[in-house]
Design a protein around this motif. Structure first.
Motif, PDB file in Angstrom:
ATOM      1  N   VAL A  43       0.876  -1.168   0.000  1.00  0.00           N
ATOM      2  CA  VAL A  43       0.000   0.000   0.000  1.00  0.00           C
ATOM      3  C   VAL A  43       0.913   1.217   0.000  1.00  0.00           C
ATOM      4  O   VAL A  43       1.779   1.347   0.866  1.00  0.00           O
ATOM      5  CB  VAL A  43      -0.932   0.024   1.230  1.00  0.00           C
ATOM      6  CG1 VAL A  43      -1.782   1.296   1.246  1.00  0.00           C
ATOM      7  CG2 VAL A  43      -1.816  -1.219   1.252  1.00  0.00           C
ATOM      8  N   ILE A  44       0.730   2.085  -0.990  1.00  0.00           N
ATOM      9  CA  ILE A  44       1.555   3.289  -1.081  1.00  0.00           C
ATOM     10  C   ILE A  44       0.656   4.478  -0.781  1.00  0.00           C
ATOM     11  O   ILE A  44      -0.340   4.708  -1.459  1.00  0.00           O
ATOM     12  CB  ILE A  44       2.223   3.439  -2.469  1.00  0.00           C
ATOM     13  CG1 ILE A  44       3.170   2.253  -2.735  1.00  0.00           C
ATOM     14  CG2 ILE A  44       3.023   4.727  -2.526  1.00  0.00           C
ATOM     15  CD1 ILE A  44       2.579   1.149  -3.494  1.00  0.00           C
ATOM     16  N   ARG A  45       1.026   5.208   0.262  1.00  0.00           N
ATOM     17  CA  ARG A  45       0.266   6.383   0.700  1.00  0.00           C
ATOM     18  C   ARG A  45       1.212   7.561   0.813  1.00  0.00           C
ATOM     19  O   ARG A  45       2.143   7.536   1.622  1.00  0.00           O
ATOM     20  CB  ARG A  45      -0.410   6.105   2.043  1.00  0.00           C
ATOM     21  CG  ARG A  45      -1.174   7.294   2.601  1.00  0.00           C
ATOM     22  CD  ARG A  45      -1.938   6.938   3.851  1.00  0.00           C
ATOM     23  NE  ARG A  45      -3.001   5.999   3.493  1.00  0.00           N
ATOM     24  CZ  ARG A  45      -3.633   5.234   4.379  1.00  0.00           C
ATOM     25  NH1 ARG A  45      -3.315   5.292   5.659  1.00  0.00           N
ATOM     26  NH2 ARG A  45      -4.582   4.407   3.984  1.00  0.00           N
ATOM     27  N   ARG A  46       0.993   8.557  -0.035  1.00  0.00           N
ATOM     28  CA  ARG A  46       1.834   9.775  -0.045  1.00  0.00           C
ATOM     29  C   ARG A  46       3.317   9.431  -0.111  1.00  0.00           C
ATOM     30  O   ARG A  46       4.137  10.003   0.596  1.00  0.00           O
ATOM     31  CB  ARG A  46       1.529  10.639   1.172  1.00  0.00           C
ATOM     32  CG  ARG A  46       0.126  11.184   1.188  1.00  0.00           C
ATOM     33  CD  ARG A  46      -0.085  12.116   2.387  1.00  0.00           C
ATOM     34  NE  ARG A  46      -1.489  12.307   2.622  1.00  0.00           N
ATOM     35  CZ  ARG A  46      -2.196  11.647   3.545  1.00  0.00           C
ATOM     36  NH1 ARG A  46      -1.613  10.783   4.346  1.00  0.00           N
ATOM     37  NH2 ARG A  46      -3.476  11.872   3.685  1.00  0.00           N
ATOM     38  N   GLY A  47       3.671   8.440  -0.913  1.00  0.00           N
ATOM     39  CA  GLY A  47       5.067   8.061  -1.113  1.00  0.00           C
ATOM     40  C   GLY A  47       5.609   7.057  -0.121  1.00  0.00           C
ATOM     41  O   GLY A  47       6.669   6.482  -0.338  1.00  0.00           O
ATOM     42  N   ALA A  48       4.911   6.834   0.987  1.00  0.00           N
ATOM     43  CA  ALA A  48       5.356   5.841   1.973  1.00  0.00           C
ATOM     44  C   ALA A  48       4.800   4.473   1.576  1.00  0.00           C
ATOM     45  O   ALA A  48       3.646   4.358   1.166  1.00  0.00           O
ATOM     46  CB  ALA A  48       4.875   6.222   3.365  1.00  0.00           C
ATOM     47  N   VAL A  49       5.627   3.451   1.720  1.00  0.00           N
ATOM     48  CA  VAL A  49       5.244   2.097   1.325  1.00  0.00           C
ATOM     49  C   VAL A  49       4.985   1.267   2.582  1.00  0.00           C
ATOM     50  O   VAL A  49       5.831   1.185   3.470  1.00  0.00           O
ATOM     51  CB  VAL A  49       6.351   1.444   0.471  1.00  0.00           C
ATOM     52  CG1 VAL A  49       5.964   0.027   0.074  1.00  0.00           C
ATOM     53  CG2 VAL A  49       6.650   2.288  -0.763  1.00  0.00           C
ATOM     54  N   TYR A  50       3.810   0.640   2.623  1.00  0.00           N
ATOM     55  CA  TYR A  50       3.422  -0.229   3.730  1.00  0.00           C
ATOM     56  C   TYR A  50       3.143  -1.623   3.191  1.00  0.00           C
ATOM     57  O   TYR A  50       2.577  -1.764   2.106  1.00  0.00           O
ATOM     58  CB  TYR A  50       2.153   0.300   4.420  1.00  0.00           C
ATOM     59  CG  TYR A  50       2.296   1.713   4.930  1.00  0.00           C
ATOM     60  CD1 TYR A  50       2.826   1.969   6.177  1.00  0.00           C
ATOM     61  CD2 TYR A  50       1.906   2.791   4.141  1.00  0.00           C
ATOM     62  CE1 TYR A  50       2.969   3.269   6.650  1.00  0.00           C
ATOM     63  CE2 TYR A  50       2.039   4.100   4.596  1.00  0.00           C
ATOM     64  CZ  TYR A  50       2.570   4.330   5.845  1.00  0.00           C
ATOM     65  OH  TYR A  50       2.709   5.617   6.307  1.00  0.00           O
ATOM     66  N   LEU A  51       3.518  -2.650   3.948  1.00  0.00           N
ATOM     67  CA  LEU A  51       3.242  -4.028   3.559  1.00  0.00           C
ATOM     68  C   LEU A  51       2.075  -4.550   4.381  1.00  0.00           C
ATOM     69  O   LEU A  51       2.046  -4.363   5.601  1.00  0.00           O
ATOM     70  CB  LEU A  51       4.454  -4.926   3.813  1.00  0.00           C
ATOM     71  CG  LEU A  51       5.510  -4.944   2.706  1.00  0.00           C
ATOM     72  CD1 LEU A  51       6.238  -3.632   2.633  1.00  0.00           C
ATOM     73  CD2 LEU A  51       6.459  -6.067   2.938  1.00  0.00           C
ATOM     74  N   CYS A  72      -7.640  -2.949   6.219  1.00  0.00           N
ATOM     75  CA  CYS A  72      -7.116  -1.590   6.304  1.00  0.00           C
ATOM     76  C   CYS A  72      -8.163  -0.653   5.703  1.00  0.00           C
ATOM     77  O   CYS A  72      -9.073  -1.090   4.996  1.00  0.00           O
ATOM     78  CB  CYS A  72      -5.769  -1.446   5.595  1.00  0.00           C
ATOM     79  SG  CYS A  72      -5.794  -1.667   3.818  1.00  0.00           S
ATOM     80  N   THR A  73      -8.038   0.606   5.996  1.00  0.00           N
ATOM     81  CA  THR A  73      -8.893   1.624   5.400  1.00  0.00           C
ATOM     82  C   THR A  73      -8.039   2.405   4.416  1.00  0.00           C
ATOM     83  O   THR A  73      -6.953   2.868   4.765  1.00  0.00           O
ATOM     84  CB  THR A  73      -9.479   2.563   6.474  1.00  0.00           C
ATOM     85  OG1 THR A  73     -10.253   1.767   7.375  1.00  0.00           O
ATOM     86  CG2 THR A  73     -10.362   3.623   5.851  1.00  0.00           C
ATOM     87  N   LEU A  74      -8.521   2.509   3.205  1.00  0.00           N
ATOM     88  CA  LEU A  74      -7.779   3.194   2.161  1.00  0.00           C
ATOM     89  C   LEU A  74      -8.222   4.646   2.073  1.00  0.00           C
ATOM     90  O   LEU A  74      -9.378   4.968   2.340  1.00  0.00           O
ATOM     91  CB  LEU A  74      -8.002   2.488   0.824  1.00  0.00           C
ATOM     92  CG  LEU A  74      -7.556   1.034   0.802  1.00  0.00           C
ATOM     93  CD1 LEU A  74      -8.041   0.346  -0.469  1.00  0.00           C
ATOM     94  CD2 LEU A  74      -6.043   0.929   0.931  1.00  0.00           C
ATOM     95  N   ALA A 136      -1.701  -3.236 -10.184  1.00  0.00           N
ATOM     96  CA  ALA A 136      -1.629  -1.930  -9.523  1.00  0.00           C
ATOM     97  C   ALA A 136      -2.991  -1.247  -9.639  1.00  0.00           C
ATOM     98  O   ALA A 136      -3.615  -1.264 -10.703  1.00  0.00           O
ATOM     99  CB  ALA A 136      -0.547  -1.067 -10.163  1.00  0.00           C
ATOM    100  N   ALA A 137      -3.451  -0.666  -8.537  1.00  0.00           N
ATOM    101  CA  ALA A 137      -4.733   0.036  -8.522  1.00  0.00           C
ATOM    102  C   ALA A 137      -4.603   1.295  -7.683  1.00  0.00           C
ATOM    103  O   ALA A 137      -3.853   1.323  -6.708  1.00  0.00           O
ATOM    104  CB  ALA A 137      -5.826  -0.863  -7.945  1.00  0.00           C
ATOM    105  N   ARG A 138      -5.329   2.322  -8.068  1.00  0.00           N
ATOM    106  CA  ARG A 138      -5.332   3.583  -7.327  1.00  0.00           C
ATOM    107  C   ARG A 138      -6.734   3.840  -6.808  1.00  0.00           C
ATOM    108  O   ARG A 138      -7.719   3.683  -7.533  1.00  0.00           O
ATOM    109  CB  ARG A 138      -4.906   4.741  -8.220  1.00  0.00           C
ATOM    110  CG  ARG A 138      -4.844   6.070  -7.511  1.00  0.00           C
ATOM    111  CD  ARG A 138      -4.313   7.168  -8.451  1.00  0.00           C
ATOM    112  NE  ARG A 138      -4.261   8.432  -7.776  1.00  0.00           N
ATOM    113  CZ  ARG A 138      -5.270   9.307  -7.740  1.00  0.00           C
ATOM    114  NH1 ARG A 138      -6.400   9.032  -8.354  1.00  0.00           N
ATOM    115  NH2 ARG A 138      -5.141  10.440  -7.101  1.00  0.00           N
ATOM    116  N   ILE A 139      -6.837   4.256  -5.558  1.00  0.00           N
ATOM    117  CA  ILE A 139      -8.114   4.586  -4.950  1.00  0.00           C
ATOM    118  C   ILE A 139      -8.377   6.071  -5.187  1.00  0.00           C
ATOM    119  O   ILE A 139      -7.527   6.909  -4.881  1.00  0.00           O
ATOM    120  CB  ILE A 139      -8.103   4.291  -3.430  1.00  0.00           C
ATOM    121  CG1 ILE A 139      -7.710   2.835  -3.175  1.00  0.00           C
ATOM    122  CG2 ILE A 139      -9.441   4.628  -2.809  1.00  0.00           C
ATOM    123  CD1 ILE A 139      -8.562   1.808  -3.885  1.00  0.00           C
TER     124      ILE A 139
END
Length: 149
Positions: A43-51, A72-74, A136-139
């Protein structure tokens, strides 16, 4: 999932199956990831990568499937990158760092993200050792509706 696991066990063959499923409720952006012998989701949020995800046995190994469920909440603008286990044979750190570099200066189109990951896999000769799949998908909260009639 239990029926699939039972069918694998009854087949009489030594058959195992990895499974990776993501379900997103688009109204509240709640995301559930179901995994059995699958790579973590990035999960990539504002450039930070989370597994998101943890190790589990493949389906067909035991009487009860070892399905790990993660929630998780996107947020608007988050990306999900799902990869096959062929991409993480050497761990997840290099892929996390690579994804961070892809997102450091822009919010790329999903197709570009998948293409960049595949190019990296070819450069590292990962595709020679195993199959490689990238989704790859974008919310997005862009709710422009059109009336086709």
């Amino acid at each position: 999932l239990q029926a699939v696991n039972d069918a694998l066990l009854r087949s009489g063959k030594e058959t195992i199956l990895g499974m990776d499923m993501t379900v997103i409720d688009l109204l509240n952006r709640r995301c559930e990831m179901l995994k059995s012998d699958a790579a973590p989701t990035f999960v990539i949020r504002r450039g930070a990568v989370y597994l998101v995800g943890s190790a589990s046995l493949p389906m067909g190994m035991t009487d009860t499937p070892d399905i790990k469920s993660n929630f998780c909440t996107l947020l608007d603008g988050d990306y999900l990158v799902m990869v096959s286990d062929g991409l993480i044979g050497n761990g997840t750190k290099y892929l996390s760092e690579f994804l961070a570099s892809v997102f450091e200066s822009e919010a790329p189109e999903c197709l570009k993200v998948a293409e960049e990951v595949m190019k990296m896999a070819v450069r590292l000769k990962i595709v020679l050792d195993d199959d490689v799949t990238v989704i790859a998908a974008r919310i997005s909260s862009d709710r422009e509706l059109t009336n086709p009639a």
